[in-house]
Design a protein around this motif. Structure first.
Motif, PDB file in Angstrom:
ATOM      1  N   GLN A   1     -10.510   1.245   1.454  1.00  0.00           N
ATOM      2  CA  GLN A   1      -9.234   1.947   1.634  1.00  0.00           C
ATOM      3  C   GLN A   1      -9.050   3.065   0.607  1.00  0.00           C
ATOM      4  O   GLN A   1      -8.391   4.054   0.882  1.00  0.00           O
ATOM      5  CB  GLN A   1      -8.071   0.958   1.494  1.00  0.00           C
ATOM      6  CG  GLN A   1      -8.054  -0.119   2.558  1.00  0.00           C
ATOM      7  CD  GLN A   1      -6.782  -0.939   2.462  1.00  0.00           C
ATOM      8  OE1 GLN A   1      -5.710  -0.476   2.818  1.00  0.00           O
ATOM      9  NE2 GLN A   1      -6.901  -2.156   1.965  1.00  0.00           N
TER      10      GLN A   1
ATOM     11  N   VAL B   1      -3.071   0.093  -4.064  1.00  0.00           N
ATOM     12  CA  VAL B   1      -2.429  -1.171  -3.715  1.00  0.00           C
ATOM     13  C   VAL B   1      -1.662  -1.623  -4.954  1.00  0.00           C
ATOM     14  O   VAL B   1      -2.232  -1.679  -6.051  1.00  0.00           O
ATOM     15  CB  VAL B   1      -3.480  -2.219  -3.303  1.00  0.00           C
ATOM     16  CG1 VAL B   1      -2.875  -3.608  -3.296  1.00  0.00           C
ATOM     17  CG2 VAL B   1      -4.032  -1.875  -1.928  1.00  0.00           C
TER      18      VAL B   1
ATOM     19  N   LEU C   1     -13.500  -4.448  -0.310  1.00  0.00           N
ATOM     20  CA  LEU C   1     -12.245  -4.517   0.439  1.00  0.00           C
ATOM     21  C   LEU C   1     -11.250  -3.462  -0.067  1.00  0.00           C
ATOM     22  O   LEU C   1     -10.492  -2.871   0.692  1.00  0.00           O
ATOM     23  CB  LEU C   1     -11.638  -5.929   0.310  1.00  0.00           C
ATOM     24  CG  LEU C   1     -10.473  -6.255   1.228  1.00  0.00           C
ATOM     25  CD1 LEU C   1     -10.792  -5.999   2.693  1.00  0.00           C
ATOM     26  CD2 LEU C   1     -10.064  -7.722   1.045  1.00  0.00           C
ATOM     27  N   PHE C   2     -11.287  -3.214  -1.380  1.00  0.00           N
ATOM     28  CA  PHE C   2     -10.404  -2.183  -1.939  1.00  0.00           C
ATOM     29  C   PHE C   2     -10.996  -0.793  -1.735  1.00  0.00           C
ATOM     30  O   PHE C   2     -10.304   0.146  -1.312  1.00  0.00           O
ATOM     31  CB  PHE C   2     -10.173  -2.435  -3.428  1.00  0.00           C
ATOM     32  CG  PHE C   2      -9.176  -1.485  -4.040  1.00  0.00           C
ATOM     33  CD1 PHE C   2      -7.822  -1.765  -4.038  1.00  0.00           C
ATOM     34  CD2 PHE C   2      -9.592  -0.278  -4.614  1.00  0.00           C
ATOM     35  CE1 PHE C   2      -6.891  -0.886  -4.580  1.00  0.00           C
ATOM     36  CE2 PHE C   2      -8.665   0.612  -5.161  1.00  0.00           C
ATOM     37  CZ  PHE C   2      -7.319   0.300  -5.146  1.00  0.00           C
TER      38      PHE C   2
ATOM     39  N   ILE D   1      -7.823 -12.128  -7.897  1.00  0.00           N
ATOM     40  CA  ILE D   1      -8.022 -11.052  -6.914  1.00  0.00           C
ATOM     41  C   ILE D   1      -8.127 -11.652  -5.512  1.00  0.00           C
ATOM     42  O   ILE D   1      -7.597 -11.103  -4.538  1.00  0.00           O
ATOM     43  CB  ILE D   1      -9.292 -10.235  -7.255  1.00  0.00           C
ATOM     44  CG1 ILE D   1      -9.142  -9.546  -8.618  1.00  0.00           C
ATOM     45  CG2 ILE D   1      -9.596  -9.214  -6.153  1.00  0.00           C
ATOM     46  CD1 ILE D   1      -8.140  -8.424  -8.668  1.00  0.00           C
ATOM     47  N   ASP D   2      -8.801 -12.790  -5.422  1.00  0.00           N
ATOM     48  CA  ASP D   2      -8.946 -13.448  -4.123  1.00  0.00           C
ATOM     49  C   ASP D   2      -7.571 -13.736  -3.511  1.00  0.00           C
ATOM     50  O   ASP D   2      -7.332 -13.471  -2.328  1.00  0.00           O
ATOM     51  CB  ASP D   2      -9.728 -14.755  -4.297  1.00  0.00           C
ATOM     52  CG  ASP D   2     -10.142 -15.327  -2.959  1.00  0.00           C
ATOM     53  OD1 ASP D   2     -10.902 -14.646  -2.249  1.00  0.00           O
ATOM     54  OD2 ASP D   2      -9.677 -16.426  -2.616  1.00  0.00           O
TER      55      ASP D   2
ATOM     56  N   ASN E   1       0.879  -1.171   0.000  1.00  0.00           N
ATOM     57  CA  ASN E   1       0.000   0.000   0.000  1.00  0.00           C
ATOM     58  C   ASN E   1       0.917   1.221   0.000  1.00  0.00           C
ATOM     59  O   ASN E   1       1.628   1.468   0.965  1.00  0.00           O
ATOM     60  CB  ASN E   1      -0.877  -0.026   1.254  1.00  0.00           C
ATOM     61  CG  ASN E   1      -1.752   1.220   1.390  1.00  0.00           C
ATOM     62  OD1 ASN E   1      -1.425   2.292   0.890  1.00  0.00           O
ATOM     63  ND2 ASN E   1      -2.866   1.077   2.099  1.00  0.00           N
TER      64      ASN E   1
ATOM     65  N   GLN F   1     -15.080  -8.321  -2.851  1.00  0.00           N
ATOM     66  CA  GLN F   1     -13.715  -7.993  -3.282  1.00  0.00           C
ATOM     67  C   GLN F   1     -13.591  -6.503  -3.583  1.00  0.00           C
ATOM     68  O   GLN F   1     -12.596  -5.864  -3.254  1.00  0.00           O
ATOM     69  CB  GLN F   1     -13.346  -8.825  -4.515  1.00  0.00           C
ATOM     70  CG  GLN F   1     -13.192 -10.307  -4.205  1.00  0.00           C
ATOM     71  CD  GLN F   1     -12.938 -11.149  -5.439  1.00  0.00           C
ATOM     72  OE1 GLN F   1     -13.401 -10.825  -6.536  1.00  0.00           O
ATOM     73  NE2 GLN F   1     -12.204 -12.239  -5.263  1.00  0.00           N
TER      74      GLN F   1
ATOM     75  N   MET G   1      -3.685  -8.557   1.421  1.00  0.00           N
ATOM     76  CA  MET G   1      -3.928  -7.116   1.328  1.00  0.00           C
ATOM     77  C   MET G   1      -3.200  -6.354   2.448  1.00  0.00           C
ATOM     78  O   MET G   1      -3.389  -6.652   3.626  1.00  0.00           O
ATOM     79  CB  MET G   1      -5.438  -6.873   1.425  1.00  0.00           C
ATOM     80  CG  MET G   1      -5.843  -5.405   1.485  1.00  0.00           C
ATOM     81  SD  MET G   1      -5.622  -4.551  -0.076  1.00  0.00           S
ATOM     82  CE  MET G   1      -7.183  -4.916  -0.920  1.00  0.00           C
TER      83      MET G   1
ATOM     84  N   LEU H   1      -4.679 -12.216  -4.306  1.00  0.00           N
ATOM     85  CA  LEU H   1      -3.995 -10.945  -4.008  1.00  0.00           C
ATOM     86  C   LEU H   1      -4.546 -10.319  -2.726  1.00  0.00           C
ATOM     87  O   LEU H   1      -3.786  -9.870  -1.861  1.00  0.00           O
ATOM     88  CB  LEU H   1      -4.150  -9.955  -5.168  1.00  0.00           C
ATOM     89  CG  LEU H   1      -3.638 -10.394  -6.548  1.00  0.00           C
ATOM     90  CD1 LEU H   1      -3.818  -9.262  -7.551  1.00  0.00           C
ATOM     91  CD2 LEU H   1      -2.174 -10.814  -6.494  1.00  0.00           C
ATOM     92  N   TRP H   2      -5.860 -10.318  -2.584  1.00  0.00           N
ATOM     93  CA  TRP H   2      -6.497  -9.659  -1.437  1.00  0.00           C
ATOM     94  C   TRP H   2      -6.240 -10.424  -0.132  1.00  0.00           C
ATOM     95  O   TRP H   2      -6.350  -9.852   0.942  1.00  0.00           O
ATOM     96  CB  TRP H   2      -7.993  -9.541  -1.667  1.00  0.00           C
ATOM     97  CG  TRP H   2      -8.542  -8.360  -2.422  1.00  0.00           C
ATOM     98  CD1 TRP H   2      -9.828  -7.903  -2.336  1.00  0.00           C
ATOM     99  CD2 TRP H   2      -7.903  -7.496  -3.375  1.00  0.00           C
ATOM    100  NE1 TRP H   2     -10.020  -6.823  -3.181  1.00  0.00           N
ATOM    101  CE2 TRP H   2      -8.861  -6.545  -3.817  1.00  0.00           C
ATOM    102  CE3 TRP H   2      -6.610  -7.416  -3.916  1.00  0.00           C
ATOM    103  CZ2 TRP H   2      -8.564  -5.538  -4.749  1.00  0.00           C
ATOM    104  CZ3 TRP H   2      -6.322  -6.421  -4.846  1.00  0.00           C
ATOM    105  CH2 TRP H   2      -7.278  -5.513  -5.246  1.00  0.00           C
ATOM    106  N   THR H   3      -5.918 -11.729  -0.255  1.00  0.00           N
ATOM    107  CA  THR H   3      -5.593 -12.506   0.948  1.00  0.00           C
ATOM    108  C   THR H   3      -4.442 -11.851   1.708  1.00  0.00           C
ATOM    109  O   THR H   3      -4.362 -11.910   2.926  1.00  0.00           O
ATOM    110  CB  THR H   3      -5.199 -13.949   0.550  1.00  0.00           C
ATOM    111  OG1 THR H   3      -6.283 -14.526  -0.162  1.00  0.00           O
ATOM    112  CG2 THR H   3      -4.892 -14.801   1.779  1.00  0.00           C
TER     113      THR H   3
END
Ligand SMILES: [Zn+2]
Length: 350
Positions: free
Chosen positions: A330, A190, A326-327, A258-259, A185, A323, A265, A261-263
Motif C-alpha cells: 500500500q 497507516v 502487507l504494508f 504488528i500481527d 489509512n 508483514q 489493516m 495491528l495488521w489483522t
C-alpha cells in the motif's frame, strides 16, 4: 511522579482570552456601524436610540448576535442566518480557524488532528511523497508549509555516531498498557489512534501517547544505514510539546504486535477499523535495549512543525517479510529524505 499544573492562573487567562475572542468574532459578523455605536463614549439622544433600534430591526442585528454565539461555540449553523454578503466563503475553514484561534487564546494547543494528521485535506494543495507535490515542493504548496523549506531543525536526519554526544542522561520511562484504539489509512500512512492511558516520562514531563504510524522505508538513518520500516509513536505533554519515539523495524521474526495491528489493516484511504476493546498493548513493540538517540527536530510531514523532541531507539525490532509486504504494497515509499543537521546536538542516552 508529581504532576504540577498552574491551572488557576491559566483559567483566568483563558476566560479573559475567551472574552477577547467573542469580541473579535463579533467584530467579524456585526456591521461596523453597530460596533462604532457600541464603542461611542457619548450618551445617545432618544432620537438616536430610536434610529438605532429601527436600523437594528431592519438589518437583523439580533440574528447576527445569535450567529456570533453559534460560531464561537463551533456550531455548524454559521452563515445560515446572514445575508450572502456576510456568509463565510468556506464555513468549514471558518470553523477550523475559530477553533484553532480559541485554543490559541486559551493557551491550549490546537486540536491534535490539525498537528499530527496533516494528511486531512484542508485545501486544494495535496502533498505527496513523489511527483510535483513531493518533498522538494512541500514548502511552496501552502504558506503554512513554509517551514518544510526554511526550517533549520527538520526531520528526519542521519544519526552519525561519530558526532553523537555521550554523558549522564535519563532513561525513557514507558507506561503503556492494554488500550482501545482505531487503525486508519489516511492516504499517507497507516495510523493507530490510541485511546487509553499510555505515556512516557522524560525530561521532567509526562507525554501522553496520541497515535502511532509507520514509514516504509524508515525515515531516520543510523550511520547512513536505512532500515526497512519505522514506527513513530507520537506523544504530547500538557504544554502541547510533542515527543516522538521511533522504533526501527527490520526483517526477521514475525512481530506479534504488528500481527495484531495488521489483522485489522484498513483496505483503502479513509477506511477506519476499531480494534476489539482493550486489545492494543504497544509494550510488546519496544526493544529490550533502552539505548536511544535524542535530538530536536520536526514533524516529517507538512506543516513540518519544529520543536519536536525526537527519541530514536537504537535497537531495531523484527518484522516478518510477509508483514513488511502487507504494508509496502500500500505504501511503497512514504519516507521523507534526510534533512541537514545544521549543528544540532545528538545525544546518546539510556
Ligand atoms: Zn512519522
Amino acid at each position: 511522579m508529581p504532576y504540577c499544573s498552574p491551572l488557576p492562573a491559566a483559567h483566568r487567562m483563558a476566560h479573559r482570552n475567551l472574552l477577547a475572542l467573542v469580541l473579535a468574532v463579533t467584530a467579524m459578523f456585526v456591521p461596523a456601524t453597530v460596533i462604532a455605536q457600541t464603542q461611542a463614549p457619548a450618551a445617545p439622544t432618544p432620537k438616536e436610540i430610536g434610529d438605532q433600534v429601527r436600523r437594528a430591526l431592519a438589518g437583523g442585528v439580533a440574528r447576527d448576535k445569535e450567529l456570533t454565539v453559534g460560531a464561537g461555540s463551533g456550531s455548524a449553523a454559521a452563515g445560515s442566518a446572514t445575508g450572502p454578503s456576510k456568509r463565510p466563503a468556506n464555513p468549514r475553514a471558518s470553523r477550523q480557524y475559530i477553533r484553532a484561534r480559541a485554543a490559541e487564546l486559551a493557551g491550549r494547543p490546537p486540536p491534535m488532528e490539525e498537528i499530527v494528521d496533516p494528511a486531512r485535506p484542508v485545501g486544494e494543495a495535496h502533498w505527496a511523497y513523489h511527483g510535483i507535490n513531493g518533498p522538494q515542493a512541500w514548502g511552496m504548496l501552502k504558506p503554512e508549509y513554509a517551514t518544510c523549506a526554511t526550517g533549520q531543525r527538520q526531520s528526519p536526519i542521519n544519526i552519525d555516531e561519530s558526532i553523537t554526544l555521550r554523558g549522564p542522561a535519563e532513561a525513557i520511562q514507558f507506561a503503556y498498557g492494554p488500550s482501545n484504539a482505531t487503525i486508519v489509512n489516511n492516504g499517507h500512512t497507516v495510523q493507530v489512534d490510541m485511546n487509553g492511558d499510555n505515556g512516557i516520562f522524560v525530561r521532567g514531563s509526562r507525554f501522553h501517547l496520541i497515535q502511532m504510524h509507520f514509514h516504509h522505508p524508515a525515515e531516520e538513518q543510523i550511520n547512513f544505514r536505512t532500515y526497512a520500516m519505522v514506527a513513530h509513536l507520537v506523544h504530547r505533554n500538557h504544554l502541547g510539546q510533542l515527543a516522538v519515539v521511533a522504533v526501527l523495524l527490520e526483517p526477521g521474526e514475525a512481530n506479534p504486535v504488528i500481527d495484531h495491528l495488521w489483522t485489522y489493516m484498513p483496505l483503502g484511504k479513509d477506511d477506519r477499523v476499531p480494534f476489539p476493546r482493550g486489545s492494543v498493548d504497544l509494550t510488546g513493540l519496544l526493544p529490550k535495549d533502552p539505548l536511544y538517540y535524542q535530538f530536536m527536530g520536526s514533524l516529517t510531514t507538512p506543516p513540518c512543525t519544529e520543536d519536536v523532541l525526537w527519541m530514536v531507539l537504537k535497537q531495531p525490532v523484527t518484522i516478518s517479510h510477509e508483514q513488511l509486504r502487507l504494508f509496502a504494497q500500500q505504501f511503497p515509499n512514504n519516507a521523507r529524505p534526510v534533512q541537514p543537521i545544521n549543528g544540532r546536538v545528538v545525544r546518546e542516552a539510556r
